[in-house]
Design a protein around this motif. Sequence first.
Motif, PDB file in Angstrom:
ATOM      1  N   ALA A 227       0.931  -1.338  -0.095  1.00 58.63           N
ATOM      2  CA  ALA A 227      -0.147  -0.051   0.105  1.00 58.63           C
ATOM      3  C   ALA A 227       0.912   1.157   0.164  1.00 58.63           C
ATOM      4  N   PHE A 228       1.977   1.238   0.895  1.00 61.24           N
ATOM      5  CA  PHE A 228       2.809   2.467   0.954  1.00 61.24           C
ATOM      6  C   PHE A 228       4.204   2.402   0.750  1.00 61.24           C
ATOM      7  N   GLY A 229       4.638   1.306   0.206  1.00 60.75           N
ATOM      8  CA  GLY A 229       6.074   1.198  -0.178  1.00 60.75           C
ATOM      9  C   GLY A 229       6.261   1.822  -1.339  1.00 60.75           C
ATOM     10  N   ASP A 230       7.470   1.848  -1.932  1.00 64.78           N
ATOM     11  CA  ASP A 230       7.999   2.619  -3.089  1.00 64.78           C
ATOM     12  C   ASP A 230       7.283   2.210  -4.244  1.00 64.78           C
ATOM     13  N   ASP A 231       6.958   3.150  -5.055  1.00 65.78           N
ATOM     14  CA  ASP A 231       5.771   3.183  -6.025  1.00 65.78           C
ATOM     15  C   ASP A 231       6.278   2.262  -7.094  1.00 65.78           C
ATOM     16  N   ILE A 232       5.433   1.574  -7.637  1.00 65.95           N
ATOM     17  CA  ILE A 232       5.653   0.705  -8.842  1.00 65.95           C
ATOM     18  C   ILE A 232       4.460   1.085  -9.957  1.00 65.95           C
ATOM     19  N   GLY A 233       4.729   2.232 -10.840  1.00 68.19           N
ATOM     20  CA  GLY A 233       3.766   2.362 -12.142  1.00 68.19           C
ATOM     21  C   GLY A 233       2.523   2.911 -11.308  1.00 68.19           C
ATOM     22  N   GLY A 234       2.655   3.603 -10.409  1.00 64.26           N
ATOM     23  CA  GLY A 234       1.252   4.063  -9.806  1.00 64.26           C
ATOM     24  C   GLY A 234       0.119   3.536  -9.306  1.00 64.26           C
TER      25      GLY A 234
ATOM     26  N   PHE B 232      -7.837 -10.689  -1.383  1.00 60.64           N
ATOM     27  CA  PHE B 232      -8.554  -9.477  -1.718  1.00 60.64           C
ATOM     28  C   PHE B 232      -7.620  -8.351  -0.991  1.00 60.64           C
ATOM     29  N   CYS B 233      -7.078  -8.508   0.232  1.00 63.00           N
ATOM     30  CA  CYS B 233      -6.010  -7.284   0.572  1.00 63.00           C
ATOM     31  C   CYS B 233      -4.739  -7.368  -0.200  1.00 63.00           C
ATOM     32  N   VAL B 234      -4.333  -8.175  -0.801  1.00 62.73           N
ATOM     33  CA  VAL B 234      -3.082  -8.301  -1.737  1.00 62.73           C
ATOM     34  C   VAL B 234      -3.511  -7.762  -2.944  1.00 62.73           C
ATOM     35  N   PHE B 235      -4.824  -8.103  -3.790  1.00 61.19           N
ATOM     36  CA  PHE B 235      -4.651  -7.687  -5.104  1.00 61.19           C
ATOM     37  C   PHE B 235      -5.799  -6.501  -5.322  1.00 61.19           C
ATOM     38  N   VAL B 236      -6.570  -6.359  -4.252  1.00 65.81           N
ATOM     39  CA  VAL B 236      -7.488  -5.433  -4.574  1.00 65.81           C
ATOM     40  C   VAL B 236      -7.362  -3.986  -3.345  1.00 65.81           C
ATOM     41  N   TYR B 237      -7.581  -4.293  -2.412  1.00 68.79           N
ATOM     42  CA  TYR B 237      -7.349  -3.535  -1.241  1.00 68.79           C
ATOM     43  C   TYR B 237      -6.172  -2.615  -1.186  1.00 68.79           C
ATOM     44  N   SER B 238      -4.697  -3.297  -1.292  1.00 66.69           N
ATOM     45  CA  SER B 238      -3.494  -2.612  -1.058  1.00 66.69           C
ATOM     46  C   SER B 238      -3.267  -1.638  -2.367  1.00 66.69           C
ATOM     47  N   PRO B 239      -3.475  -2.252  -3.627  1.00 61.58           N
ATOM     48  CA  PRO B 239      -3.469  -1.293  -4.792  1.00 61.58           C
ATOM     49  C   PRO B 239      -4.323  -0.073  -4.778  1.00 61.58           C
ATOM     50  N   LEU B 240      -5.643  -0.151  -4.342  1.00 64.42           N
ATOM     51  CA  LEU B 240      -6.451   0.927  -4.326  1.00 64.42           C
ATOM     52  C   LEU B 240      -5.907   1.848  -3.290  1.00 64.42           C
ATOM     53  N   ALA B 241      -5.574   1.414  -1.986  1.00 59.34           N
ATOM     54  CA  ALA B 241      -5.081   2.430  -1.244  1.00 59.34           C
ATOM     55  C   ALA B 241      -3.689   3.051  -1.775  1.00 59.34           C
TER      56      ALA B 241
END
Length: 439
Positions: free
Chosen positions: A95-102, A165-174
């Motif tokens: 969610a908050f680590g170094d950005d990968i592609g936005g 869900f946390c890995v592939f939906v929630y964290s990317p949206l956050a």
Amino acid sequence: MEKRSYIPLIILLVIAILGAFTPNVPTQIITEGIDSGDTAWLLVSAALVLLMTPGLAYFYGGMVNNKNVISTMLQSFIAMGVISVLWIVFGFSLAFGDDIGGFIGNPMTYFMFKGVFDAPAWGTIPFALFAMFQLKFAVITPALVTGSMAERVNFRSYVLFIILFCVFVYSPLAHMTWHSDGILFKMGVLDFAGGTVVHMSAGWAALAGALYLKRRKSLLEDHVLPPANIPFVLLGTGLLWFGWFGFNAGSALSAGPLAVSAFATTNTAAGAAGLAWVLFDAAKGKKVSALGFCIGAVVGLVAITPAAGFVTVPSSIFIGVVASIISNYVAHLRTRSTLDDTLDVFPCHGVGGMVGMLLTGVFATSGVNPAVVDQGLAFGETTLFINHVIALIGASVFAFGGSFALLKITDMILPLRVSETDEKVGLDISQHDEFLVEA
């Protein structure tokens, strides 16, 4: 006795051993820039947000039938355990680590909380406190989804699903919404406390779950039992309303005027929405009900979440009332369809979240929060509103499509739906060998 399963225990033991060999001891104690008042407020806020998950357990548990109360409540509580561990390992990094592609964070940035206690302050609070505050949002989001699949979902499959869900939906949206390099953040999309990240994602996942699992056997046979315990729903609503002050006012990340403003809009929207729900029911010839007021109040809390720190208090009345009436109408339409969203998660959280997101684009003003660059539609500017419409469509497609795919993957690994016999007996006994003792 059920078939033995060693894999989940082995995974947890591996994580535990990894923790023993990678303790990530802080090399310095960060005090520069830390404000003790803000830190104290965020510690309390994090605890308040965590309290919302047990509140949700009571809220949902009271609405299902008495054969499924324990299983429904446990689905919320188990999220507190599963997501808490996942967040430390690499969830926070995603969610908050170094950005990968936005779109996503690097999972190795804060792997096993590496460097979290060494990092500079996040504003005026310790970075580790920000990480733990955000954890509580990650915990409650998949728990919200459970209401749509209640009374028929396999518990083990549910646990696997919330991890995915946390890995592939929630964290990317956050990441997209709240990270400074996230694609939605760069668009100028405003989400003060999780209307998009939490409620829209949960609402669309709930719709996907209801569609995938199809209707309950009891619904097909017209044998749906009444809610088990309305006082549980009232208690759950009280805990949610109380905890939501940490959810929204805490998202100011400081104990200042912005937190007070978010506190006020949160309470006002909830009260207005609760009234709107029961009065809308009364206008249709229904009696005022405890269940109706509780659901309406929660819809108001959902709708004000993205707007809480960006709009004025009078605007929050409008947001609460409009969201409540629209959600009530959509819930009514749902009952006339074949969609079996057991506890109306999509009409309440999905629709409520979308209404709140759009109305944030209408009423947001820099007079409340200087972080608002483009004024809302009500103040004569269109950029913010248009960006919110675009983001709403994109986030909806991502959350629904991603969740449906994850449900399919989960079902291929572990059957998502319990057997007809287990559903008839009730999940309390069939899944957990526990049951309520009737007086």
